[in-house]
Scaffold this active site. Structure first.
Site, short mmCIF file in Angstrom:
data_model
loop_
_atom_site.label_atom_id
_atom_site.label_comp_id
_atom_site.label_asym_id
_atom_site.label_seq_id
_atom_site.Cartn_x
_atom_site.Cartn_y
_atom_site.Cartn_z
N LEU A 10 0.86 -1.19 0.00
CA LEU A 10 0.00 0.00 0.00
C LEU A 10 0.89 1.25 0.00
O LEU A 10 1.80 1.36 0.83
CB LEU A 10 -0.94 0.01 1.20
CG LEU A 10 -1.99 1.14 1.15
CD1 LEU A 10 -3.34 0.66 1.66
CD2 LEU A 10 -1.55 2.37 1.95
N ILE A 18 7.08 10.64 -6.81
CA ILE A 18 7.76 9.44 -6.33
C ILE A 18 6.77 8.31 -6.06
O ILE A 18 7.00 7.15 -6.43
CB ILE A 18 8.59 9.78 -5.05
CG1 ILE A 18 9.68 10.80 -5.39
CG2 ILE A 18 9.18 8.52 -4.42
CD1 ILE A 18 10.41 11.40 -4.20
N GLY A 19 5.63 8.64 -5.43
CA GLY A 19 4.61 7.61 -5.13
C GLY A 19 4.12 6.95 -6.41
O GLY A 19 3.98 5.72 -6.49
N TYR A 157 9.99 21.99 7.42
CA TYR A 157 9.93 20.74 6.64
C TYR A 157 10.96 19.75 7.19
O TYR A 157 10.66 18.58 7.45
CB TYR A 157 10.21 21.04 5.16
CG TYR A 157 10.35 19.82 4.29
CD1 TYR A 157 9.23 19.07 3.93
CD2 TYR A 157 11.60 19.39 3.83
CE1 TYR A 157 9.36 17.94 3.13
CE2 TYR A 157 11.74 18.28 3.03
CZ TYR A 157 10.62 17.55 2.68
OH TYR A 157 10.74 16.43 1.89
#
Ligand SMILES: NC(=O)c1ccc[n+]([C@@H]2O[C@H](COP(=O)([O-])OP(=O)(O)OC[C@H]3O[C@@H](n4cnc5c(N)ncnc54)[C@H](OP(=O)(O)O)[C@@H]3O)[C@@H](O)[C@H]2O)c1
Length: 318
Positions: A10, A18-19, A157
């Protein structure tokens, strides 16, 4: 649905970058070893992924809605996976934030933590208990080199990635008892929508609250260097997908995984001096003294040097 022997993966945040690249690479695995559940918060953004994965769509890739900032969405998504069985969880969804801290609102900062840190926490809390009871699993986080060292004007970040690294370092130890691996993937600059989204935000903001001198450093030193770094050293999302697949397929998956060898000495610098003064001063020098002159050509030269170094290492090893 996954067939016998396939590992269920998942991935969060698969609408771009990137995903998306990891989803495509795993779903198109020649030996069909993976069944990928690509998730995104808005399925209207699915076309790029569906097109890139081609005929694997509906066979080794299915899609689900998932917003990592919502407890309900995370639960609903995991509940809709057959038997809640997830072998590999890839926490990829993330957002950036740049600018002088004094000009950023606490709400903006909280949103970064809500996605980059609590988003990962939510996913792990939902998936880990089932992994523990099966005594198997692999949790992967797309972190960043900024989770290992701070970079000026990326303070919040970077903090969100440090927080995630810290949590996962503890979990990695605990989960070894349950035969569950934890791995961090730590890219440097990657050419995705990420940087473009940040630059669009920056161009719209006035950064009220920052003094003129700081704003001048941000706009004339940091931003041009950053743009050049992405142009010169930026990896592709496919590069990151390759590293991630290698980590998944490793018999003993490493905990830390830098994806860009040029960042290895920068990260090592931090550990070379216990006071960390050396790395802080080096970054200062890079930003304020070299920043303006770190042009693409010089970055290209660094890249050539890296490739040359690698070919020398390979020669020695062969
Ligand atoms: N690009 C880089 O230079 C770089 C370097 C180091 C690490 N990283 C890390 O790599 C990861 C992926 O970034 P990327 O470069 O591929 O950027 P990207 O193209 O902007 O992708 C980010 C993805 O995260 C999704 N996302 C954002 N908030 C979400 C939420 N609440 N729930 C679910 N999905 C959400 C976005 O979905 P929407 O389409 O819905 O917005 C998008 O699909 C991030 O964790 C980032 O921190 C990136």
């Amino acid at each position: 649905m996954a067939t016998e022997g396939q590992r269920v993966v998942l991935i969060t945040g698969c609408s771009s970058g990137i995903g998306l690249a990891i989803a495509v690479m795993l779903a198109r695995d020649k030996m069909k070893r993976y069944y990928v559940i690509g998730t995104m918060r808005d399925l209207k953004r699915k076309d790029k992924l569906v097109e890139a994965v081609g005929d694997a769509y509906g066979k080794t890739l299915s899609l689900l809605t998932l917003d990592v900032c919502s407890d309900e969405s995370v639960k609903q998504c995991v509940d809709s996976v057959k038997d809640r069985h997830i072998d590999i969880l890839i926490n990829n969804a993330g957002v950036g934030l740049v600018g002088p801290v004094e000009a950023l609102s606490l709400d903006e900062m909280k949103q970064v933590f809500e996605t980059n840190f609590f988003g990962v926490v939510r996913m792990i809390k939902e998936v880990m208990p089932d992994m523990k009871s099966r005594r198997s699993g692999h949790i992967i986080v797309i972190s960043s080199v900024l989770g290992l060292h701070g970079v000026a004007f990326n303070d919040v970040y970077s903090a969100s990635k440090f927080a995630t690294e810290g949590m996962c370092e503890g979990l990695a130890i605990q989960l070894m008892k349950f035969n569950i691996n934890v791995s961090m993937i730590e890219p440097g600059p990657v050419n995705t929508e990420f940087e473009m989204k940040l630059m669009t935000e920056v161009s719209k903001k006035e950064f009220v609250g920052a003094d003129a001198e700081t704003l001048n450093h941000f706009r004339t030193c940091y931003l041009p260097t950053q743009i050049n770094l992405f142009k010169g050293l930026g990896q592709t999302p496919e590069d990151i997908a390759k590293v991630t697949k290698k980590v998944i397929e490793s018999p003993r998956p490493p905990f830390r995984n830098l994806t860009n060898p040029l960042y290895t000495p920068i990260v090592a610098l931090k550990y070379a001096d216990e006071t960390r003064g050396l790395s802080v001063r080096t970054f200062y020098h890079m930003l304020y003294n070299l920043g303006g002159i770190m042009h693409v050509s010089q970055i290209e030269a660094l890249k050539l040097l890296k490739d040359w170094n690698y070919s020398q290492i390979n020669c020695v090893q062969q």
